[in-house]
Write a protein that holds these residues in place. Structure first.
Motif, short mmCIF file in Angstrom:
data_model
loop_
_atom_site.label_atom_id
_atom_site.label_comp_id
_atom_site.label_asym_id
_atom_site.label_seq_id
_atom_site.Cartn_x
_atom_site.Cartn_y
_atom_site.Cartn_z
N VAL A 1 116.65 26.59 34.82
CA VAL A 1 115.84 25.59 34.13
C VAL A 1 114.39 25.68 34.60
O VAL A 1 114.11 26.18 35.69
N ILE A 2 113.48 25.20 33.75
CA ILE A 2 112.06 25.17 34.10
C ILE A 2 111.73 23.84 34.76
O ILE A 2 112.07 22.78 34.23
N VAL A 3 111.10 23.90 35.92
CA VAL A 3 110.61 22.69 36.58
C VAL A 3 109.22 22.38 36.03
O VAL A 3 108.30 23.19 36.13
N ASP A 4 109.08 21.22 35.41
CA ASP A 4 107.82 20.80 34.79
C ASP A 4 107.01 20.00 35.81
O ASP A 4 107.45 18.94 36.25
N PRO A 5 105.82 20.48 36.20
CA PRO A 5 105.03 19.75 37.20
C PRO A 5 104.61 18.36 36.73
O PRO A 5 104.49 17.44 37.53
N GLU A 6 104.38 18.21 35.41
CA GLU A 6 103.98 16.89 34.89
C GLU A 6 105.10 15.88 35.09
O GLU A 6 104.87 14.75 35.54
N GLU A 7 106.35 16.28 34.78
CA GLU A 7 107.48 15.39 34.97
C GLU A 7 107.72 15.13 36.45
O GLU A 7 108.11 14.03 36.85
N SER A 8 107.49 16.16 37.29
CA SER A 8 107.69 16.00 38.73
C SER A 8 106.72 14.97 39.31
O SER A 8 107.11 14.10 40.10
N ILE A 9 105.47 15.06 38.89
CA ILE A 9 104.46 14.12 39.39
C ILE A 9 104.76 12.71 38.89
O ILE A 9 104.61 11.72 39.64
N ASN A 10 105.20 12.59 37.65
CA ASN A 10 105.55 11.27 37.12
C ASN A 10 106.69 10.67 37.92
O ASN A 10 106.69 9.47 38.23
N SER A 11 107.66 11.49 38.29
CA SER A 11 108.79 11.01 39.09
C SER A 11 108.34 10.57 40.48
O SER A 11 108.76 9.52 40.98
N VAL A 12 107.47 11.37 41.11
CA VAL A 12 106.95 11.01 42.43
C VAL A 12 106.20 9.69 42.37
O VAL A 12 106.36 8.81 43.23
N TRP B 1 107.88 12.72 26.02
CA TRP B 1 107.17 11.44 25.96
C TRP B 1 105.92 11.60 26.80
O TRP B 1 105.94 11.39 28.01
N GLY B 2 104.85 12.00 26.15
CA GLY B 2 103.61 12.33 26.85
C GLY B 2 102.93 11.13 27.49
O GLY B 2 103.30 9.97 27.25
N PRO B 3 101.89 11.38 28.29
CA PRO B 3 101.21 10.30 29.01
C PRO B 3 100.58 9.26 28.09
O PRO B 3 100.61 8.06 28.40
N ILE B 4 100.00 9.69 26.98
CA ILE B 4 99.36 8.73 26.08
C ILE B 4 100.41 7.88 25.37
O ILE B 4 100.23 6.67 25.18
N SER B 5 101.54 8.49 25.01
CA SER B 5 102.62 7.73 24.38
C SER B 5 103.15 6.68 25.35
O SER B 5 103.42 5.53 24.96
N ARG B 6 103.31 7.06 26.62
CA ARG B 6 103.82 6.11 27.62
C ARG B 6 102.84 4.96 27.83
O ARG B 6 103.24 3.80 27.90
N MET B 7 101.56 5.29 27.94
CA MET B 7 100.57 4.24 28.16
C MET B 7 100.46 3.32 26.94
O MET B 7 100.31 2.10 27.09
N THR B 8 100.53 3.89 25.75
CA THR B 8 100.47 3.08 24.53
C THR B 8 101.63 2.10 24.50
O THR B 8 101.47 0.91 24.17
N PHE B 9 102.82 2.59 24.86
CA PHE B 9 104.00 1.72 24.90
C PHE B 9 103.79 0.61 25.94
O PHE B 9 104.14 -0.56 25.71
N GLY B 10 103.21 0.95 27.09
CA GLY B 10 102.93 -0.04 28.13
C GLY B 10 101.93 -1.09 27.67
O GLY B 10 102.12 -2.29 27.91
N PHE B 11 100.87 -0.64 26.99
CA PHE B 11 99.88 -1.60 26.46
C PHE B 11 100.53 -2.55 25.45
O PHE B 11 100.25 -3.74 25.43
N ALA B 12 101.41 -1.99 24.60
CA ALA B 12 102.08 -2.82 23.60
C ALA B 12 103.00 -3.85 24.26
O ALA B 12 103.03 -5.02 23.86
N LEU B 13 103.73 -3.42 25.31
CA LEU B 13 104.59 -4.36 26.05
C LEU B 13 103.76 -5.48 26.68
O LEU B 13 104.15 -6.65 26.66
N GLY B 14 102.61 -5.10 27.25
CA GLY B 14 101.74 -6.10 27.86
C GLY B 14 101.27 -7.13 26.84
O GLY B 14 101.17 -8.33 27.14
N THR B 15 100.99 -6.67 25.64
CA THR B 15 100.55 -7.58 24.57
C THR B 15 101.68 -8.53 24.18
O THR B 15 101.46 -9.74 24.00
N VAL B 16 102.90 -7.99 24.06
CA VAL B 16 104.06 -8.83 23.71
C VAL B 16 104.29 -9.89 24.78
O VAL B 16 104.54 -11.06 24.48
#
Length: 492
Positions: free
Chosen positions: A104-115, A303-318
């Protein structure tokens, strides 16, 4: 004082982040911050001792300790998240064989998000101590509430001493900030003002473009550095959307405290349920890290960084909508109507002065906005690290933190309006702004989700102290890593 403390703790990191990048290094700045905060904790306990309180002279040492704490926090905060990410061994995509024998490929972006998820979980485990200290403050006294975190805090110096030789550290290398201004100077000197926000703006600052146009200037940076500057400015643009979301995480200034002051708490401290913020995060982080994100990856959903942040902003609004609704019903059912916050001062002693709205409902928006932090704050840490030039990571991390200072400044500026009968708008105003900005944010930055993930890091600099000593003895030739080749090999 709370808002002023928050402002200092999140504005001063700009200076200390820059100082760590240029001169002292991140780990040394972390140690200094821990030392300053340790002294501040002790002074805070002294200020809350009964004899000091009874003398009427507690405010001086308390204020000193509070603002010392903000200075120590400002040294610690911008440097801890980059240092934690430095420890991740996954800096570029590579192939590994898992326990099932599958390559499998280790994705550094996913690794950093997990950390960063685990990092954020640990922050909030510490914040959970607010629950027992709330009761200690009410039942025993504030000196006891301050003593518990101080005892825990004094474990930090020996821990740092133990970790010091074992940590991978990025040494100070002088700030790239001067070169950033040189890039901008070149761009604006060659027609950049008319191209702000348009394609080709950053091309004007690239040395190759300038040389092709006949420039004989000697450049201290290359085209890649200009690309890094572009990515850094994109990151700062992303951060600018955070203050309104942070305000929605509790309303303007002390609006949340004013709301609960008019609710029926059944004898509970009216700030107790605020601690559900940390509890919710501690529960949700493992769920996201071990269930939700792996589920998405297995199905090939990125689920890219902008998608995650957009979802977070929407949750904050709710969540903020929930605060507005609660405040409306508190006003509607309070014995004092539109003066619910100060009802105890209006009605005679012994009469009911609170709304019939149960304090338990307050937990709903607290939990929703807390979960939004997992998507916004955690992602922002990774963006600050990955999109900053190697000698500006502390500074860019501090610019992310500075958004909290902006929200605190807005809270301070609007403090006179945080009172009856305007409290509904203290929540509803930011809610409307948050919902609008969430839509703008998505359409402005959604293309970043499709960009290749790159860490602007010199891997040769990321070493433990023991490795550096060995290098000095052997004096080997420096090795480099071709990231694009490594990623290409991994994908093939």
């Amino acid at each position: 004082m709370t808002e002023a403390f928050k402002f200092l703790a999140y504005a001063l990191p700009i200076y200390f982040g820059w100082l760590a990048d240029t001169k002292y290094g991140r780990f040394k700045m972390i140690c200094w911050g821990v030392a300053v905060c340790g002294v501040a904790h002790i002074i805070m306990i002294i200020s809350a001792l009964p004899p000091v309180l009874q003398s009427g002279k507690a405010m001086g040492p308390f204020a000193l300790s509070l603002y010392m704490l903000s200075i120590g926090a400002a040294q610690f905060k911008p440097n801890i998240s980059p240092t934690v990410i430095d420890q991740s061994p996954h800096k570029f995509a590579h192939v590994v064989t898992d326990t099932n024998g599958e390559r499998v490929i280790v994705d550094p972006e996913e690794s950093i998000n997990s950390v960063m998820l685990w990092f954020y979980l640990l922050i909030n485990i510490g914040a959970c101590f607010g629950i027992p200290t709330t009761y200690l403050a009410k039942i025993v006294g504030y000196w006891a509430a301050y003593l518990i975190p101080t005892i825990l805090y004094l474990m930090l110096p020996p821990l740092l001493w133990y970790l010091n030789p074992r940590l991978v550290k990025q040494p100070p290398g002088g700030s790239d900030l001067g070169n950033v201004f040189k890039v901008l100077g070149d761009i604006f000197a060659h027609g950049g003002l008319a191209r702000i926000g348009r394609k080709g703006f950053w091309e004007l600052g690239k040395p190759s473009v300038r040389r092709a146009a006949g420039s004989t200037k000697v450049y201290e940076y290359d085209d890649q550095f200009v690309n890094d500057v572009r990515r850094t400015f994109q990151a700062c643009g992303i951060f600018l959307f955070s203050p309104i979301w942070q305000i929605n995480d509790g309303g303007l200034g002390a609006a949340a405290n004013a709301l609960t002051a008019g609710m029926d708490t059944n004898g509970l401290p009216n700030d107790l349920l605020d601690n559900l913020n940390s509890v919710s995060i501690v529960i949700m982080v493992p769920i996201m890290n071990h269930l939700i994100y792996p589920f998405l990856r297995k199905r090939g959903i990125k689920w890219g960084p902008i998608s995650r942040m957009t979802f977070g902003f929407a949750l904050g609004t709710v969540g903020s909508v929930g605060y507005s609704i609660l405040q409306y019903f508190v006003y509607k059912t309070s014995p004092c109507g539109w003066n619910s916050t100060t009802c105890a001062q209006i009605l005679p002693e012994g009469e009911t002065t609170v709304s019939t709205v149960s304090y338990a409902y307050y937990a709903i928006p607290v939990i929703i906005t807390a979960i939004s932090e997992i998507f916004v704050n955690v992602t922002a840490y990774g963006i600050a690290y990955s999109r900053a030039p190697k000698n500006m990571k502390g500074l860019v991390a501090s610019l992310n933190l500075a958004m909290t200072a902006i929200s605190a400044a807005i809270g301070l500026a609007t403090a006179p309006a945080i009172r009856d009968p305007y409290l509904i708008w203290a929540f509803a105003g930011p809610t409307i702004a948050g919902g609008t900005l969430t839509i703008i944010f998505w359409f402005t930055f959604r293309h970043i989700d499709k960009e290749e993930f790159v860490l602007n890091t010199d891997f040769n600099d990321l070493k433990k102290d023991s490795d550096r000593e060995s290098d000095e003895e052997r004096l080997p030739e420096p090795k480099t890593i071709d990231e694009k080749k490594a990623i290409g090999d991994a994908k093939s």
